[in-house]
Design an enzyme around this catalytic site. Structure first.
Site, mmCIF file in Angstrom:
data_model
loop_
_atom_site.group_PDB
_atom_site.id
_atom_site.type_symbol
_atom_site.label_atom_id
_atom_site.label_comp_id
_atom_site.label_asym_id
_atom_site.label_seq_id
_atom_site.Cartn_x
_atom_site.Cartn_y
_atom_site.Cartn_z
ATOM 1 C CE LYS A 98 -3.507 2.607 2.452
ATOM 2 N NZ LYS A 98 -4.077 2.940 3.775
ATOM 3 N N GLY A 159 -8.691 9.349 9.415
ATOM 4 C CA GLY A 159 -9.090 9.458 10.812
ATOM 5 C C GLY A 159 -10.175 10.466 11.106
ATOM 6 C CB ALA A 185 -8.737 7.812 4.354
ATOM 7 N N GLY A 186 -11.414 7.963 6.223
ATOM 8 C CA GLY A 186 -12.598 8.763 6.510
ATOM 9 C C GLY A 186 -13.843 7.979 6.849
ATOM 10 C CB THR A 208 -9.869 5.511 12.952
ATOM 11 O OG1 THR A 208 -8.550 5.852 12.530
ATOM 12 C CG2 THR A 208 -10.214 6.296 14.207
#
Length: 256
Positions: A98, A159, A185-186, A208
């Site tokens: 990644k 995050g 992400a997010g 997260t």
């Protein structure tokens, strides 16, 4: 039953990829990863001792039988990312990577120029490259053209837990991509993951929202079910949105 996901000729029955940061401890991390059903877990090379098979992050992943996806988080440019990738391949015996390059520690926005440069070189060196990038349709197409096995556009900043704020651009990316699109992400709630899958994303990566939950193991289950539900809905044809009411029963008078 949904269709399997294929990346670089490797089949995945789960479309939920997971991260390994922010968990309370390695045991909870392992339990959550197993419960999620994930078959691919990413880990930051800066956080592990790749030469030590007993590493607190590395060992739980490997003993759970989950495939490793080393990431170059912390790299500030293409040179650093390529160096980290070479170390990871030598130590972990994997070509999967990644690619993450974000020089700004405050917002962690991926650097598009350095990412494209590194991706082209890493593909040339035989890596299976999955680049984390902005939800930029032009950039994602360029990354595909240089040989990336998938693209990983962000849904929102890392995050932030804001969900799919880049929807319009993700829809374009998904529409034109000839490689899998993994929204990364997010994603802060199972509903966000389900929505990404309903849009047609091939997979999502969540860290997260699982790791920082009150009960990470139970939250992993919630995300597993959400991803399965969203993909099943996408594959079987979501109904179109209408600005007008559409009756589901005959509109004849009640006493007719």
């Amino acid at each position: 039953m949904t269709q399997p996901l294929i990346i670089a000729n490797t089949p995945f029955s789960s479309r939920l990829f997971t991260g390994t940061g922010k968990f309370p401890n390695s045991l909870i991390m392992q339990q959550a990863l197993i419960e999620s059903g994930s078959e691919l877990a990413t880990m930051a090379l800066k956080r592990v001792d790749v030469s030590n098979p007993e590493d607190d992050i590395l060992k739980p992943i490997m003993t759970a039988g989950i495939n490793l996806l080393p990431n170059t988080s912390g790299a500030k440019n293409a040179r650093e990312a390529i160096f980290a990738a070479q170390l990871a391949r030598e130590a972990l015996q994997t070509n999967w990577l990644k690619l993450e390059i974000h020089p700004d520690p405050k917002y962690l926005m991926p650097d598009p120029i350095e990412t494209l440069k590194a991706a082209e070189e890493l593909v040339r060196q035989g890596f299976i490259v999955l680049p984390y990038c902005h939800a930029d349709p032009v950039l994602c197409k360029r990354l595909e053209e240089v040989g990336c096995a998938a693209v990983m556009p962000l849904g929102a900043p890392i995050g932030s837990n804001k969900g799919i704020v880049s929807r319009d651009f993700l829809e374009i990316i998904i529409d034109q991509a000839k490689v899998p699109v993994v929204v990364d992400a997010g994603i802060g709630a199972p509903s966000h993951a389900a929505f990404a899958m309903e849009l047609g994303a091939d997979a999502v990566l969540v860290n997260t929202a699982i790791a920082a939950a009150r009960n990470p193991v139970a939250m992993a289950t919630a995300f597993k079910l959400a991803v399965q539900s969203g993909r099943l809905a996408y594959e079987n044809g979501l109904v179109s949105v209408s600005s007008q009411a559409v009756a589901s029963s005959p509109l004849t008078a009640f006493l007719d």
